[in-house]
Design an enzyme around this catalytic site. Structure first.
Site, PDB file in Angstrom:
ATOM      1  N   SER A  31       0.869  -1.141   0.036  1.00  0.00           N
ATOM      2  CA  SER A  31      -0.013  -0.145  -0.134  1.00  0.00           C
ATOM      3  C   SER A  31       1.008   1.326   0.075  1.00  0.00           C
ATOM      4  O   SER A  31       1.636   1.537   0.997  1.00  0.00           O
ATOM      5  CB  SER A  31      -0.822  -0.279   1.319  1.00  0.00           C
ATOM      6  OG  SER A  31      -1.838  -0.915   1.175  1.00  0.00           O
ATOM      7  N   HIS A  62      -3.183   0.826  -4.434  1.00  0.00           N
ATOM      8  CA  HIS A  62      -2.574  -0.583  -5.485  1.00  0.00           C
ATOM      9  C   HIS A  62      -3.175  -0.185  -6.795  1.00  0.00           C
ATOM     10  O   HIS A  62      -4.234  -0.281  -7.085  1.00  0.00           O
ATOM     11  CB  HIS A  62      -3.456  -1.694  -4.855  1.00  0.00           C
ATOM     12  CG  HIS A  62      -2.764  -1.960  -3.548  1.00  0.00           C
ATOM     13  ND1 HIS A  62      -1.721  -2.969  -3.184  1.00  0.00           N
ATOM     14  CD2 HIS A  62      -2.961  -1.531  -2.281  1.00  0.00           C
ATOM     15  CE1 HIS A  62      -1.512  -3.237  -1.969  1.00  0.00           C
ATOM     16  NE2 HIS A  62      -2.184  -1.990  -1.188  1.00  0.00           N
ATOM     17  N   HIS A  84      -5.161  -9.149  -1.654  1.00  0.00           N
ATOM     18  CA  HIS A  84      -5.152  -9.379  -0.209  1.00  0.00           C
ATOM     19  C   HIS A  84      -6.376 -10.363  -0.267  1.00  0.00           C
ATOM     20  O   HIS A  84      -7.461 -10.507  -0.901  1.00  0.00           O
ATOM     21  CB  HIS A  84      -5.644  -8.213   0.694  1.00  0.00           C
ATOM     22  CG  HIS A  84      -4.587  -7.127   0.315  1.00  0.00           C
ATOM     23  ND1 HIS A  84      -4.860  -6.095  -0.864  1.00  0.00           N
ATOM     24  CD2 HIS A  84      -3.424  -6.733   0.931  1.00  0.00           C
ATOM     25  CE1 HIS A  84      -3.604  -5.410  -0.767  1.00  0.00           C
ATOM     26  NE2 HIS A  84      -3.046  -5.654   0.456  1.00  0.00           N
ATOM     27  N   TYR A  86      -8.344 -10.507   2.136  1.00  0.00           N
ATOM     28  CA  TYR A  86      -9.615  -9.805   2.581  1.00  0.00           C
ATOM     29  C   TYR A  86     -10.192  -9.485   1.477  1.00  0.00           C
ATOM     30  O   TYR A  86     -11.575  -8.864   1.614  1.00  0.00           O
ATOM     31  CB  TYR A  86      -9.367  -8.733   3.723  1.00  0.00           C
ATOM     32  CG  TYR A  86      -8.549  -7.601   3.115  1.00  0.00           C
ATOM     33  CD1 TYR A  86      -7.117  -7.308   3.577  1.00  0.00           C
ATOM     34  CD2 TYR A  86      -9.073  -6.600   2.312  1.00  0.00           C
ATOM     35  CE1 TYR A  86      -6.439  -6.274   3.020  1.00  0.00           C
ATOM     36  CE2 TYR A  86      -8.227  -5.439   2.048  1.00  0.00           C
ATOM     37  CZ  TYR A  86      -6.939  -5.525   2.227  1.00  0.00           C
ATOM     38  OH  TYR A  86      -6.140  -4.310   1.766  1.00  0.00           O
ATOM     39  N   GLU A  87      -9.812  -9.081   0.413  1.00  0.00           N
ATOM     40  CA  GLU A  87     -10.414  -8.432  -0.798  1.00  0.00           C
ATOM     41  C   GLU A  87     -11.558  -9.592  -1.325  1.00  0.00           C
ATOM     42  O   GLU A  87     -12.421  -9.185  -2.069  1.00  0.00           O
ATOM     43  CB  GLU A  87      -9.701  -8.233  -1.953  1.00  0.00           C
ATOM     44  CG  GLU A  87      -8.742  -6.907  -1.762  1.00  0.00           C
ATOM     45  CD  GLU A  87      -7.931  -6.630  -2.885  1.00  0.00           C
ATOM     46  OE1 GLU A  87      -8.174  -5.972  -3.762  1.00  0.00           O
ATOM     47  OE2 GLU A  87      -6.653  -7.035  -2.654  1.00  0.00           O
ATOM     48  N   ALA A 114       2.704  -2.283   3.985  1.00  0.00           N
ATOM     49  CA  ALA A 114       2.551  -1.194   5.155  1.00  0.00           C
ATOM     50  C   ALA A 114       2.070  -2.009   6.239  1.00  0.00           C
ATOM     51  O   ALA A 114       1.113  -2.780   5.942  1.00  0.00           O
ATOM     52  CB  ALA A 114       1.866  -0.138   4.558  1.00  0.00           C
ATOM     53  N   MET A 212      -1.829  -7.187   6.739  1.00  0.00           N
ATOM     54  CA  MET A 212      -2.936  -8.155   6.164  1.00  0.00           C
ATOM     55  C   MET A 212      -2.490  -8.723   4.873  1.00  0.00           C
ATOM     56  O   MET A 212      -3.080  -9.096   4.001  1.00  0.00           O
ATOM     57  CB  MET A 212      -4.128  -7.181   6.040  1.00  0.00           C
ATOM     58  CG  MET A 212      -4.473  -6.269   7.185  1.00  0.00           C
ATOM     59  SD  MET A 212      -6.201  -5.374   6.683  1.00  0.00           S
ATOM     60  CE  MET A 212      -6.098  -4.309   8.019  1.00  0.00           C
ATOM     61  N   SER A 213      -0.957  -8.809   4.715  1.00  0.00           N
ATOM     62  CA  SER A 213      -0.689  -9.205   3.306  1.00  0.00           C
ATOM     63  C   SER A 213       0.443 -10.142   3.487  1.00  0.00           C
ATOM     64  O   SER A 213       0.863 -10.642   4.792  1.00  0.00           O
ATOM     65  CB  SER A 213      -0.232  -8.202   2.519  1.00  0.00           C
ATOM     66  OG  SER A 213       0.687  -7.475   2.930  1.00  0.00           O
ATOM     67  N   ASN A 236       1.690   3.084  10.617  1.00  0.00           N
ATOM     68  CA  ASN A 236       0.768   3.899  11.876  1.00  0.00           C
ATOM     69  C   ASN A 236       1.117   3.110  13.000  1.00  0.00           C
ATOM     70  O   ASN A 236       1.887   1.973  12.883  1.00  0.00           O
ATOM     71  CB  ASN A 236      -0.703   3.499  11.603  1.00  0.00           C
ATOM     72  CG  ASN A 236      -1.042   2.265  11.147  1.00  0.00           C
ATOM     73  OD1 ASN A 236      -0.675   1.718   9.992  1.00  0.00           O
ATOM     74  ND2 ASN A 236      -1.297   1.549  12.266  1.00  0.00           N
ATOM     75  N   HIS A 248      -6.795   3.743   6.704  1.00  0.00           N
ATOM     76  CA  HIS A 248      -6.157   3.648   5.694  1.00  0.00           C
ATOM     77  C   HIS A 248      -5.654   5.017   5.074  1.00  0.00           C
ATOM     78  O   HIS A 248      -4.463   4.904   4.530  1.00  0.00           O
ATOM     79  CB  HIS A 248      -6.965   2.736   4.569  1.00  0.00           C
ATOM     80  CG  HIS A 248      -6.134   2.141   3.400  1.00  0.00           C
ATOM     81  ND1 HIS A 248      -5.007   1.526   3.766  1.00  0.00           N
ATOM     82  CD2 HIS A 248      -6.234   2.482   2.260  1.00  0.00           C
ATOM     83  CE1 HIS A 248      -4.399   1.186   2.405  1.00  0.00           C
ATOM     84  NE2 HIS A 248      -5.111   1.875   1.583  1.00  0.00           N
TER      85      HIS A 248
HETATM   86  O1  LIG Z   1      -0.701  -4.452   1.013  1.00  0.00           O
HETATM   87  P1  LIG Z   1      -0.265  -3.898   1.996  1.00  0.00           P
HETATM   88  O2  LIG Z   1      -0.225  -4.999   3.220  1.00  0.00           O
HETATM   89  O3  LIG Z   1       1.003  -2.928   2.367  1.00  0.00           O
HETATM   90  O4  LIG Z   1      -1.539  -2.991   2.754  1.00  0.00           O
HETATM   91  C1  LIG Z   1      -1.803  -2.573   3.922  1.00  0.00           C
HETATM   92  C2  LIG Z   1      -2.465  -3.891   4.635  1.00  0.00           C
HETATM   93  C3  LIG Z   1      -3.891  -3.285   4.308  1.00  0.00           C
HETATM   94  O5  LIG Z   1      -4.129  -4.000   2.727  1.00  0.00           O
HETATM   95  C4  LIG Z   1      -3.971  -2.023   4.256  1.00  0.00           C
HETATM   96  C5  LIG Z   1      -4.630  -1.448   5.597  1.00  0.00           C
HETATM   97  O6  LIG Z   1      -4.420  -0.199   5.591  1.00  0.00           O
HETATM   98  O7  LIG Z   1      -2.573  -1.336   4.083  1.00  0.00           O
HETATM   99  N1  LIG Z   2      -3.475  -5.452  10.349  1.00  0.00           N
HETATM  100  C1  LIG Z   2      -3.063  -4.221   9.984  1.00  0.00           C
HETATM  101  N2  LIG Z   2      -2.516  -3.814   8.787  1.00  0.00           N
HETATM  102  C2  LIG Z   2      -2.253  -2.547   8.444  1.00  0.00           C
HETATM  103  N3  LIG Z   2      -1.531  -2.061   7.525  1.00  0.00           N
HETATM  104  C3  LIG Z   2      -1.054  -0.805   7.944  1.00  0.00           C
HETATM  105  N4  LIG Z   2      -1.388  -0.461   9.208  1.00  0.00           N
HETATM  106  C4  LIG Z   2      -1.989  -1.765   9.782  1.00  0.00           C
HETATM  107  C5  LIG Z   2      -2.428  -2.106  11.064  1.00  0.00           C
HETATM  108  O1  LIG Z   2      -2.068  -1.445  11.986  1.00  0.00           O
HETATM  109  N5  LIG Z   2      -2.802  -3.345  11.078  1.00  0.00           N
END
Ligand SMILES: O=P(O)(O)O[C@@H]1C[C@H](O)[C@@H](CO)O1
Ligand SMILES: Nc1nc2[nH]cnc2c(=O)[nH]1
Length: 273
Positions: A31, A62, A84, A86-87, A114, A212-213, A236, A248
């Site tokens: 991200s 993305h 992802h 979750y999508e 991220a 989450m990835s 964050n 986000h």
């Molecule tokens: O693809 P990433 O893991 O960088 O994206 C992060 C995780 C979630 O998809 C999203 C949450 O803000 O950002």
């Molecule tokens: N699960 C999770 N994914 C993130 N992606 C960016 N920040 C976060 C977070 O605080 N938690």
């Protein structure tokens, strides 16, 4: 159609677009980190929607395209946007690009993301080399029949984030004067962010960042015999550490601020590996 046939179809389509040597390094850009793809010289750009059997990106930050070309003198294939779980994509779909990169001749995968910072001593904007992961997704992309042509039934994960590549990345970061941390990435399914109680649990378990990835892609990359280097942008502070909600938008803003160091570091690493 079998997974092998799907991989072959995507590989042949991509190869039909290439005019230069095969890519040796694969980049998965998380991200807000897709900007690195814009640094690729003489790029061949292929939107995911044009590639047989590829999913498409649906998350802000993305782009949803492959960028293949020269970065720091190396032939790379970059994913500007990842998929992802979750999508709603299956883990086979989430990790399909890794299979295709391997089929194209890629030897090293640099996975970026991220993630939320669990260590309260760290700050949003920090970069972290991933030393290892905790797979708390409750799933595994290798569940189901094993395709022996793709890898072993029970792949070893003891060097899932290659020790040699990490040592080189630390050396390069030091040379550039870029402070980089190292820690354990906790992989969860999302899409909800964590509760403060979950973050306290992840900290006790030895986690340093949560996202989450990445975990599914890294498991498949190891199954395929690829070397992996992972870089997290702490976008964050994780839930409960600061007295503020998680968004986000904040993730995107922070990766924007961190992009100069991120780009310089990844370009220098790509040059050396
Ligand atoms: O693809 P990433 O893991 O960088 O994206 C992060 C995780 C979630 O998809 C999203 C949450 O803000 O950002
Ligand atoms: N699960 C999770 N994914 C993130 N992606 C960016 N920040 C976060 C977070 O605080 N938690």
């Amino acid at each position: 159609m079998s997974l092998l046939q799907k991989i072959e179809q995507a590989k042949q389509f991509i190869q039909s677009k290439l005019t230069d040597r095969a890519p040796r390094i694969g980049l998965v850009l998380g991200s807000g980190l897709g900007v690195l793809g814009d640094e690729v010289q003489n790029p061949v750009v292929i939107p995911y929607g044009e590639i047989p059997n590829f999913p498409v990106s649906t998350v802000a930050g993305h782009a949803g395209q492959l960028v293949i070309g020269d970065l720091s003198g190396q032939q790379v294939i970059a994913m500007q946007g990842r998929f992802h779980f979750y999508e709603g994509w299956s883990l086979e779909e989430v990790t399909f690009p890794i299979r295709v990169m391997k089929a194209l001749g890629v030897e090293i995968i640099l996975v970026t993301n991220a993630a939320g910072g669990i260590n309260p001593e760290w700050n949003a904007g920090d970069l972290m080399l991933i030393s290892d992961h905790l797979n708390l997704t409750g799933r595994n992309p290798l569940i189901g029949a094993n395709e022996a042509d793709l890898g072993p039934r029970f792949p070893d994960m003891s060097n899932g984030y290659d020790k040699g590549l990490r040592a080189k990345a630390h050396e390069i970061a030091k040379g550039l004067g870029i402070e980089i941390r190292e820690g354990v990435y906790v992989g969860v399914s999302g899409p909800s962010y964590e509760t403060p109680a979950e973050i306290r649990m992840f900290r006790i378990m030895g986690g340093h960042a949560v996202g989450m990835s990445t975990v599914p892609e890294v498991i498949v990359a190891n199954h395929a015999g690829l070397k992996v280097l992972g870089i997290t942008c702490i976008s964050n502070m994780a839930a409960g550490i600061l007295d503020q909600p998680l968004t986000h938008e904040e993730v995107m803003e922070t990766t924007e601020k961190a992009k100069a160091n991120f780009i310089n570091l990844v370009k220098a690493i790509v040059k050396e590996v």
